[in-house]
Scaffold this motif. Structure first.
Motif, PDB file in Angstrom:
ATOM      1  N   ARG A 199       0.831  -1.212   0.000  1.00  0.00           N
ATOM      2  CA  ARG A 199       0.000   0.000   0.000  1.00  0.00           C
ATOM      3  C   ARG A 199       0.864   1.260   0.000  1.00  0.00           C
ATOM      4  N   LEU A 200       1.978   1.208   0.707  1.00  0.00           N
ATOM      5  CA  LEU A 200       2.882   2.358   0.751  1.00  0.00           C
ATOM      6  C   LEU A 200       3.755   2.466  -0.494  1.00  0.00           C
ATOM      7  N   GLY A 201       3.722   1.448  -1.344  1.00  0.00           N
ATOM      8  CA  GLY A 201       4.524   1.477  -2.563  1.00  0.00           C
ATOM      9  C   GLY A 201       5.997   1.259  -2.333  1.00  0.00           C
ATOM     10  N   ILE A 202       6.360   0.669  -1.191  1.00  0.00           N
ATOM     11  CA  ILE A 202       7.776   0.445  -0.883  1.00  0.00           C
ATOM     12  C   ILE A 202       8.318  -0.757  -1.654  1.00  0.00           C
ATOM     13  N   GLY A 203       7.519  -1.799  -1.743  1.00  0.00           N
ATOM     14  CA  GLY A 203       7.937  -3.003  -2.460  1.00  0.00           C
ATOM     15  C   GLY A 203       6.872  -3.402  -3.461  1.00  0.00           C
ATOM     16  N   LYS A 204       7.153  -4.461  -4.200  1.00  0.00           N
ATOM     17  CA  LYS A 204       6.162  -4.970  -5.144  1.00  0.00           C
ATOM     18  C   LYS A 204       6.229  -6.487  -5.183  1.00  0.00           C
ATOM     19  N   LEU A 205       5.102  -7.083  -5.541  1.00  0.00           N
ATOM     20  CA  LEU A 205       5.021  -8.529  -5.603  1.00  0.00           C
ATOM     21  C   LEU A 205       5.842  -9.066  -6.769  1.00  0.00           C
ATOM     22  N   PRO A 206       6.474 -10.229  -6.604  1.00  0.00           N
ATOM     23  CA  PRO A 206       7.147 -10.859  -7.747  1.00  0.00           C
ATOM     24  C   PRO A 206       6.143 -11.168  -8.853  1.00  0.00           C
ATOM     25  N   VAL A 207       6.639 -11.237 -10.071  1.00  0.00           N
ATOM     26  CA  VAL A 207       5.789 -11.516 -11.228  1.00  0.00           C
ATOM     27  C   VAL A 207       5.094 -12.863 -11.059  1.00  0.00           C
ATOM     28  N   GLY A 208       3.796 -12.887 -11.312  1.00  0.00           N
ATOM     29  CA  GLY A 208       3.037 -14.129 -11.267  1.00  0.00           C
ATOM     30  C   GLY A 208       2.499 -14.501  -9.904  1.00  0.00           C
ATOM     31  N   MET A 209       2.753 -13.677  -8.887  1.00  0.00           N
ATOM     32  CA  MET A 209       2.271 -13.987  -7.548  1.00  0.00           C
ATOM     33  C   MET A 209       1.087 -13.105  -7.188  1.00  0.00           C
ATOM     34  N   GLY A 210       0.153 -13.664  -6.412  1.00  0.00           N
ATOM     35  CA  GLY A 210      -1.029 -12.928  -5.990  1.00  0.00           C
ATOM     36  C   GLY A 210      -1.350 -13.222  -4.542  1.00  0.00           C
ATOM     37  N   VAL A 211      -2.553 -12.849  -4.144  1.00  0.00           N
ATOM     38  CA  VAL A 211      -2.965 -13.001  -2.755  1.00  0.00           C
ATOM     39  C   VAL A 211      -2.937 -14.462  -2.325  1.00  0.00           C
ATOM     40  N   ARG A 212      -3.332 -15.362  -3.215  1.00  0.00           N
ATOM     41  CA  ARG A 212      -3.366 -16.777  -2.860  1.00  0.00           C
ATOM     42  C   ARG A 212      -1.975 -17.305  -2.511  1.00  0.00           C
ATOM     43  N   HIS A 213      -0.970 -16.862  -3.246  1.00  0.00           N
ATOM     44  CA  HIS A 213       0.402 -17.272  -2.935  1.00  0.00           C
ATOM     45  C   HIS A 213       0.842 -16.720  -1.582  1.00  0.00           C
TER      46      HIS A 213
ATOM     47  N   LEU B 174       0.271 -29.181   7.496  1.00  0.00           N
ATOM     48  CA  LEU B 174      -0.926 -29.743   6.862  1.00  0.00           C
ATOM     49  C   LEU B 174      -1.786 -28.647   6.231  1.00  0.00           C
ATOM     50  N   LEU B 175      -1.926 -27.516   6.928  1.00  0.00           N
ATOM     51  CA  LEU B 175      -2.681 -26.400   6.367  1.00  0.00           C
ATOM     52  C   LEU B 175      -2.021 -25.878   5.088  1.00  0.00           C
ATOM     53  N   SER B 176      -0.705 -25.790   5.106  1.00  0.00           N
ATOM     54  CA  SER B 176       0.016 -25.293   3.929  1.00  0.00           C
ATOM     55  C   SER B 176      -0.210 -26.200   2.727  1.00  0.00           C
ATOM     56  N   LEU B 177      -0.087 -27.501   2.962  1.00  0.00           N
ATOM     57  CA  LEU B 177      -0.302 -28.439   1.860  1.00  0.00           C
ATOM     58  C   LEU B 177      -1.740 -28.389   1.359  1.00  0.00           C
ATOM     59  N   GLY B 178      -2.701 -28.326   2.291  1.00  0.00           N
ATOM     60  CA  GLY B 178      -4.101 -28.273   1.892  1.00  0.00           C
ATOM     61  C   GLY B 178      -4.447 -27.010   1.140  1.00  0.00           C
ATOM     62  N   LEU B 179      -4.023 -25.868   1.674  1.00  0.00           N
ATOM     63  CA  LEU B 179      -4.303 -24.594   1.004  1.00  0.00           C
ATOM     64  C   LEU B 179      -3.559 -24.495  -0.327  1.00  0.00           C
ATOM     65  N   GLY B 180      -2.323 -25.020  -0.361  1.00  0.00           N
ATOM     66  CA  GLY B 180      -1.572 -24.982  -1.614  1.00  0.00           C
ATOM     67  C   GLY B 180      -2.269 -25.729  -2.729  1.00  0.00           C
ATOM     68  N   ARG B 181      -2.796 -26.902  -2.412  1.00  0.00           N
ATOM     69  CA  ARG B 181      -3.506 -27.690  -3.426  1.00  0.00           C
ATOM     70  C   ARG B 181      -4.865 -27.092  -3.772  1.00  0.00           C
ATOM     71  N   LEU B 182      -5.460 -26.387  -2.808  1.00  0.00           N
ATOM     72  CA  LEU B 182      -6.774 -25.796  -3.035  1.00  0.00           C
ATOM     73  C   LEU B 182      -6.696 -24.464  -3.790  1.00  0.00           C
ATOM     74  N   LEU B 183      -5.702 -23.641  -3.450  1.00  0.00           N
ATOM     75  CA  LEU B 183      -5.651 -22.279  -3.972  1.00  0.00           C
ATOM     76  C   LEU B 183      -4.735 -22.096  -5.175  1.00  0.00           C
ATOM     77  N   LEU B 184      -3.675 -22.897  -5.267  1.00  0.00           N
ATOM     78  CA  LEU B 184      -2.665 -22.664  -6.293  1.00  0.00           C
ATOM     79  C   LEU B 184      -2.818 -23.637  -7.449  1.00  0.00           C
ATOM     80  N   ALA B 185      -2.760 -23.098  -8.647  1.00  0.00           N
ATOM     81  CA  ALA B 185      -2.818 -23.924  -9.848  1.00  0.00           C
ATOM     82  C   ALA B 185      -1.405 -24.311 -10.262  1.00  0.00           C
TER      83      ALA B 185
END
Length: 433
Positions: A343-357, A402-413
């Motif tokens: 929000r402050l514009g200090i950094g930016k997300l790497p290419v191809g990454m979003g909220v789910r990542h 376990l949460l990481s693996l579950g969310l990774g398979r659910l949210l990430l293509a």
């Protein structure tokens, strides 16, 4: 009739950054990072096995032999001089110095020419690491801030690189290279924060004499570097003096490993040396640390008796606070800090990454093991509370994994690698943190 060879068709123009020799050089520079990530992922499996063995042994009919093993006295006696400590002490205070030495060199490398070498690339993982340390500590104090238990606030602050990278590896193509690099940068800064916490808050009374001895050891290292001494084994003597001085000063001796690692040169020696001293030492020591020292540390420290009714009210507060700090505090802190930074514009997300990542990143950062167990050893002298902290760490790490693996398979293509899709290597080439 003469025949002439047709001239080859001109190749389509390409931008300068697509020049093949430059791409080969970029891939060569990436190899140490790729090798590091592969070693960490494999190490996570060994850590899991070692922790399971320790738990099974400590809760078996042979549990007394587990305790006796790590209480075995070892030492040195020369005339009237005697230095004797337990096997557990040698693992935690001597062998782990090598682990922290490698951590120090990794931090120096990342700051010099890695993901932390430019402030715009470092801003996002630095903010994520800071948020991921402050939020767990705050949650711990909110749940276990009583005088008897408050000293454990530093336990849920750290992320275990090996386990976390191992989880992303299990996600396969769902975890893009940019996510792994961001996690690594976050974990490196996280380790630095844990080291500062250990040095400032979990060291005993400071003795000036010890500092003078440590300064003498460091001076020896600098003098040898100044005169171009290249034989690495010769640096063991001044490094040992530094370790002894830090220990005598009342600061945890593993900090000596970090200091020596931070001052190890990251530039190549003039002449025929193909790699820097730091890079060659990381390459040589990292497998030993990942496949030897860390599993031994896990075997020595993960063994805790889990029995119904063995936890009193204070112990339950510690278990709950540590687990909540890792499972809840880590993702909240990481996501809030990244959101503010963007929000402050200090950094930016790497290419191809979003909220789910980022959600997966925050949850996987809650896998705390090696450094969390290490801090717990320093935070609690009461064996009841130390056992409770270990239970909280182990339970939280399992839940977060376990949460990481579950969310990774659910949210990430899965990252596609054919046709017009961007390959994993191309995604990494275009990534900027």
């Amino acid at each position: 009739m003469s025949m002439t060879t047709p001239e080859p068709l001109p190749r389509p123009s390409a931008p300068p950054e697509a020049w093949e020799p430059l791409l080969r050089l970029a891939r060569l520079a990436r190899r140490p990072l790729d090798r590091f990530l592969h070693v960490e992922a494999a190490s996570g499996i060994l850590l899991l096995i070692a922790a399971a063995m320790a738990l099974a042994w400590a809760n078996s009919p042979w549990s007394e032999s587990y305790l006796q093993l790590w209480r075995t006295p070892l030492g040195l006696r020369i005339g009237d001089f005697t230095f004797e400590r337990s096997l557990e002490w040698f693992v935690n205070d001597a062998l782990m110095v090598i682990f922290f030495f490698v951590v120090g060199m990794e931090i120096r490398r990342e700051v010099h020419h890695g993901e932390l070498s430019e402030w715009r690339r470092a801003a996002l993982p630095a903010a994520a690491a800071l948020g991921g340390m402050l939020a767990p500590a705050a949650i711990y104090l909110a749940l276990a801030g009583e005088p008897e238990t408050r000293s454990g606030w530093g336990v849920p602050m750290a992320t275990d690189i090996a386990f976390a990278v191992g989880i992303l590896t299990l996600l396969g193509k769902r975890a893009p290279p940019a996510l792994r690099v961001l996690l690594l940068a976050l974990a490196v800064i996280d380790d630095l924060g844990a080291i500062i916490v250990i040095a400032v808050f979990y060291s005993s009374g400071v003795a000036l004499t010890g500092f003078l001895v440590a300064a003498g050891g460091l001076l020896g290292v600098f003098v040898m570097q100044r005169f171009g001494v290249r034989t690495k084994l010769l640096y063991v003597a001044p490094a040992f003096v530094t370790w002894a001085g830090i220990y005598a000063a009342g600061i945890h001796p593993t900090i000596a490993g970090v200091i020596i690692g931070l001052i190890t040169p990251v530039r190549t020696w003039e002449g025929s040396e193909p790699t820097s001293p730091s890079e060659s030492l990381i390459s040589a020591l990292h497998p030993w640390v990942a496949f030897g020292i860390m599993p031994v540390f896990a075997l020595a420290n993960a063994g805790v008796v889990v029995a119904a009714g063995s936890l009193d009210a204070s112990s339950w507060r510690v278990v709950t606070a540590v687990a909540a700090g890792l499972v809840v505090g880590k993702p909240i802190g990481v996501l809030l800090a990244i959101g503010i930074t963007l929000r402050l514009g200090i950094g930016k997300l790497p290419v191809g990454m979003g909220v789910r990542h980022l959600v997966v990143l925050g949850v996987v950062a809650g896998v705390g093991f090696t450094m969390a167990l290490f801090v717990a050893q320093l935070a609690f002298t009461d064996v009841r509370l130390l056992a409770a902290a270990k239970i909280g760490i182990l339970a939280a790490s399992v839940v977060a994994a376990l949460l990481s693996l579950g969310l990774g398979r659910l949210l990430l293509a899965p990252v596609q690698t054919e046709g017009a899709a961007v390959t994993a290597d191309e995604a990494e080439d275009s990534t900027e943190l």
